[in-house]
Structures are given as C-alpha cells and as structure tokens.
Design a protein around this motif. Structure first.
Motif, PDB file in Angstrom:
ATOM      1  N   MET A 129      22.953  29.015  25.177  1.00 34.65           N
ATOM      2  CA  MET A 129      22.659  29.042  23.737  1.00 34.65           C
ATOM      3  C   MET A 129      22.469  30.476  23.247  1.00 34.65           C
ATOM      4  O   MET A 129      22.942  30.843  22.171  1.00 34.65           O
ATOM      5  N   ASP A 130      21.796  31.286  24.038  1.00 34.65           N
ATOM      6  CA  ASP A 130      21.573  32.684  23.670  1.00 34.65           C
ATOM      7  C   ASP A 130      22.907  33.428  23.555  1.00 34.65           C
ATOM      8  O   ASP A 130      23.134  34.173  22.602  1.00 34.65           O
ATOM      9  N   HIS A 131      23.786  33.219  24.511  1.00 37.09           N
ATOM     10  CA  HIS A 131      25.109  33.851  24.453  1.00 37.09           C
ATOM     11  C   HIS A 131      25.886  33.378  23.226  1.00 37.09           C
ATOM     12  O   HIS A 131      26.500  34.189  22.530  1.00 37.09           O
ATOM     13  N   TYR A 132      25.855  32.089  22.945  1.00 34.81           N
ATOM     14  CA  TYR A 132      26.576  31.554  21.787  1.00 34.81           C
ATOM     15  C   TYR A 132      26.041  32.146  20.483  1.00 34.81           C
ATOM     16  O   TYR A 132      26.812  32.458  19.580  1.00 34.81           O
ATOM     17  N   ARG A 133      24.724  32.314  20.385  1.00 35.96           N
ATOM     18  CA  ARG A 133      24.146  32.952  19.185  1.00 35.96           C
ATOM     19  C   ARG A 133      24.648  34.379  19.051  1.00 35.96           C
ATOM     20  O   ARG A 133      25.019  34.823  17.962  1.00 35.96           O
ATOM     21  N   THR A 134      24.677  35.106  20.156  1.00 38.73           N
ATOM     22  CA  THR A 134      25.166  36.489  20.141  1.00 38.73           C
ATOM     23  C   THR A 134      26.631  36.527  19.723  1.00 38.73           C
ATOM     24  O   THR A 134      27.021  37.344  18.878  1.00 38.73           O
ATOM     25  N   PHE A 135      27.456  35.649  20.287  1.00 42.11           N
ATOM     26  CA  PHE A 135      28.878  35.639  19.946  1.00 42.11           C
ATOM     27  C   PHE A 135      29.088  35.291  18.473  1.00 42.11           C
ATOM     28  O   PHE A 135      29.960  35.858  17.823  1.00 42.11           O
ATOM     29  N   HIS A 136      28.270  34.377  17.975  1.00 32.87           N
ATOM     30  CA  HIS A 136      28.372  34.010  16.559  1.00 32.87           C
ATOM     31  C   HIS A 136      28.062  35.221  15.674  1.00 32.87           C
ATOM     32  O   HIS A 136      28.744  35.465  14.675  1.00 32.87           O
ATOM     33  N   MET A 137      27.040  35.985  16.041  1.00 36.13           N
ATOM     34  CA  MET A 137      26.691  37.185  15.265  1.00 36.13           C
ATOM     35  C   MET A 137      27.766  38.266  15.401  1.00 36.13           C
ATOM     36  O   MET A 137      28.029  39.009  14.458  1.00 36.13           O
ATOM     37  N   LEU A 138      28.383  38.347  16.564  1.00 41.68           N
ATOM     38  CA  LEU A 138      29.428  39.351  16.792  1.00 41.68           C
ATOM     39  C   LEU A 138      30.739  38.983  16.105  1.00 41.68           C
ATOM     40  O   LEU A 138      31.556  39.865  15.827  1.00 41.68           O
ATOM     41  N   GLU A 139      30.946  37.706  15.821  1.00 43.06           N
ATOM     42  CA  GLU A 139      32.241  37.262  15.308  1.00 43.06           C
ATOM     43  C   GLU A 139      32.635  37.963  14.014  1.00 43.06           C
ATOM     44  O   GLU A 139      33.779  38.359  13.837  1.00 43.06           O
ATOM     45  N   ARG A 140      31.690  38.155  13.106  1.00 45.68           N
ATOM     46  CA  ARG A 140      32.046  38.835  11.853  1.00 45.68           C
ATOM     47  C   ARG A 140      32.498  40.261  12.121  1.00 45.68           C
ATOM     48  O   ARG A 140      33.348  40.798  11.413  1.00 45.68           O
ATOM     49  N   LEU A 141      31.964  40.889  13.164  1.00 42.08           N
ATOM     50  CA  LEU A 141      32.396  42.237  13.537  1.00 42.08           C
ATOM     51  C   LEU A 141      33.761  42.197  14.234  1.00 42.08           C
ATOM     52  O   LEU A 141      34.562  43.120  14.101  1.00 42.08           O
ATOM     53  N   LEU A 142      34.013  41.129  14.955  1.00 45.96           N
ATOM     54  CA  LEU A 142      35.306  40.983  15.636  1.00 45.96           C
ATOM     55  C   LEU A 142      36.442  40.775  14.637  1.00 45.96           C
ATOM     56  O   LEU A 142      37.592  41.063  14.932  1.00 45.96           O
ATOM     57  N   HIS A 143      36.114  40.284  13.444  1.00 47.96           N
ATOM     58  CA  HIS A 143      37.137  40.114  12.408  1.00 47.96           C
ATOM     59  C   HIS A 143      37.686  41.460  11.956  1.00 47.96           C
ATOM     60  O   HIS A 143      38.798  41.530  11.426  1.00 47.96           O
ATOM     61  N   ALA A 144      36.912  42.508  12.148  1.00 47.66           N
ATOM     62  CA  ALA A 144      37.331  43.870  11.791  1.00 47.66           C
ATOM     63  C   ALA A 144      36.909  44.778  12.948  1.00 47.66           C
ATOM     64  O   ALA A 144      35.816  45.355  12.920  1.00 47.66           O
ATOM     65  N   PRO A 145      37.732  44.896  13.982  1.00 44.14           N
ATOM     66  CA  PRO A 145      37.349  45.637  15.194  1.00 44.14           C
ATOM     67  C   PRO A 145      36.737  47.024  14.965  1.00 44.14           C
ATOM     68  O   PRO A 145      35.793  47.378  15.677  1.00 44.14           O
ATOM     69  N   PRO A 146      37.202  47.814  13.983  1.00 45.32           N
ATOM     70  CA  PRO A 146      36.534  49.110  13.794  1.00 45.32           C
ATOM     71  C   PRO A 146      35.038  48.974  13.467  1.00 45.32           C
ATOM     72  O   PRO A 146      34.239  49.831  13.833  1.00 45.32           O
ATOM     73  N   LYS A 147      34.674  47.869  12.794  1.00 48.93           N
ATOM     74  CA  LYS A 147      33.253  47.639  12.496  1.00 48.93           C
ATOM     75  C   LYS A 147      32.458  47.438  13.787  1.00 48.93           C
ATOM     76  O   LYS A 147      31.330  47.909  13.907  1.00 48.93           O
ATOM     77  N   LEU A 148      33.038  46.718  14.744  1.00 45.15           N
ATOM     78  CA  LEU A 148      32.361  46.500  16.023  1.00 45.15           C
ATOM     79  C   LEU A 148      32.180  47.830  16.745  1.00 45.15           C
ATOM     80  O   LEU A 148      31.125  48.109  17.300  1.00 45.15           O
ATOM     81  N   LEU A 149      33.203  48.659  16.707  1.00 49.93           N
ATOM     82  CA  LEU A 149      33.163  49.929  17.428  1.00 49.93           C
ATOM     83  C   LEU A 149      32.136  50.901  16.854  1.00 49.93           C
ATOM     84  O   LEU A 149      31.596  51.733  17.578  1.00 49.93           O
ATOM     85  N   HIS A 150      31.844  50.781  15.550  1.00 44.64           N
ATOM     86  CA  HIS A 150      30.954  51.737  14.900  1.00 44.64           C
ATOM     87  C   HIS A 150      29.584  51.177  14.506  1.00 44.64           C
ATOM     88  O   HIS A 150      28.775  51.877  13.924  1.00 44.64           O
ATOM     89  N   GLN A 151      29.327  49.924  14.820  1.00 42.00           N
ATOM     90  CA  GLN A 151      28.043  49.315  14.456  1.00 42.00           C
ATOM     91  C   GLN A 151      26.949  49.805  15.402  1.00 42.00           C
ATOM     92  O   GLN A 151      27.213  50.278  16.494  1.00 42.00           O
TER      93      GLN A 151
END
Length: 146
Positions: free
Chosen positions: A57-79
């Motif tokens: 469940m903890d991993h799924y919550r993390t992935f859910h929060m990361l998903e919006r950043l994964l929609h725009a990879p540069p955002k993930l790289l610079h967050q």
C-alpha cells in the motif's frame, strides 16, 4: 481501544521494482499482495502478511503521487519532494513509457483517440492486459505521438 500505526522515516524514496511492475500492470493492492505472496516473498523475507500489505500500500501511494510527475518526465527530474537517485528516476520513466508487446500489436494500425474506452476494453480482453495498464499505455502513446 488500541490503534496500530506504521511509521517509516527516511530521506531516500524506496522503490521496489517488482511492486512498481505490478502497479504499472494495473493490479490492485489486493491482487499485488496475493501475487507477491505466491512468489514466496514472505518466506524469503520473514515478513508477515500484514507487513506485506502495508508495504505494498505504501508503494502504491508513492507511485500514485509520482504519476503526475511521470506525465512530464522533466518535472520528475527537477522536483525536490522525492529524493530518488537519477538512475532510479530513469528506470521509473523508462518503465512508465514502456509498452507491452501484445498491446502494441493490437494498437498498430488503429487510430486511438484519447477517450476511446471501448477500444481499450477490447484490447484488454484480447490481450489479457489489465484495463488500467491499457489506459496508461494508451495515454503514453497519445503523448508520444501528439
């Protein structure tokens, strides 16, 4: 009345690649836990079913929060919210935008619009890929082509 609370404090975001694959494949937490139990993880780690459920469940919550950043990879790289090593960020992005061969075979030659739910339902049924995973792949292909 007693309550139980699990707390984990750390500064590096832990990513279990196997759980990430299950999340990408569209499995629910319950199904992911069942698959992990069948894989023998409880015996390998000595964990209890409750700990495995909490971890998943903890991993799924993390992935859910990361998903919006994964929609725009540069955002993930610079967050700055999630401390994820660059090599792990690259793995997250690469796998998020990866396509299942069966999905690609079904989609090639078809014009999928962003909201073509019926087509994705058919592809899911035909390939055995979960509908959630088909939707993710459909959105990824739409982003890459548009």
């Amino acid at each position: 009345m007693t309550s139980e609370l699990d707390i984990f404090v750390g500064n590096t975001t832990l990513i279990d690649e196997d759980v990430y694959r299950l999340w990408l494949d569209g499995y629910s937490v319950t199904d992911a836990v069942a698959l992990r139990v069948r894989s023998g993880i409880l015996e390998q780690t000595g964990a209890t079913a409750a700990v495995l459920q909490s971890d998943t469940m903890d991993h799924y919550r993390t992935f859910h929060m990361l998903e919006r950043l994964l929609h725009a990879p540069p955002k993930l790289l610079h967050q700055l919210i999630f401390q994820i090593p660059p090599s792990r960020q690259a793995l997250l992005i690469e796998r998020y935008y990866a396509f299942d061969e069966a999905f690609v075979r079904e989609v090639l030659g078809k014009k999928l619009s962003k909201g073509t739910k019926k087509d994705l339902d058919d592809i899911s049924t035909k390939t055995g890929i979960t509908l959630k995973s088909c939707r993710r792949q459909g959105l990824c292909s739409h982003r890459l082509l548009c």
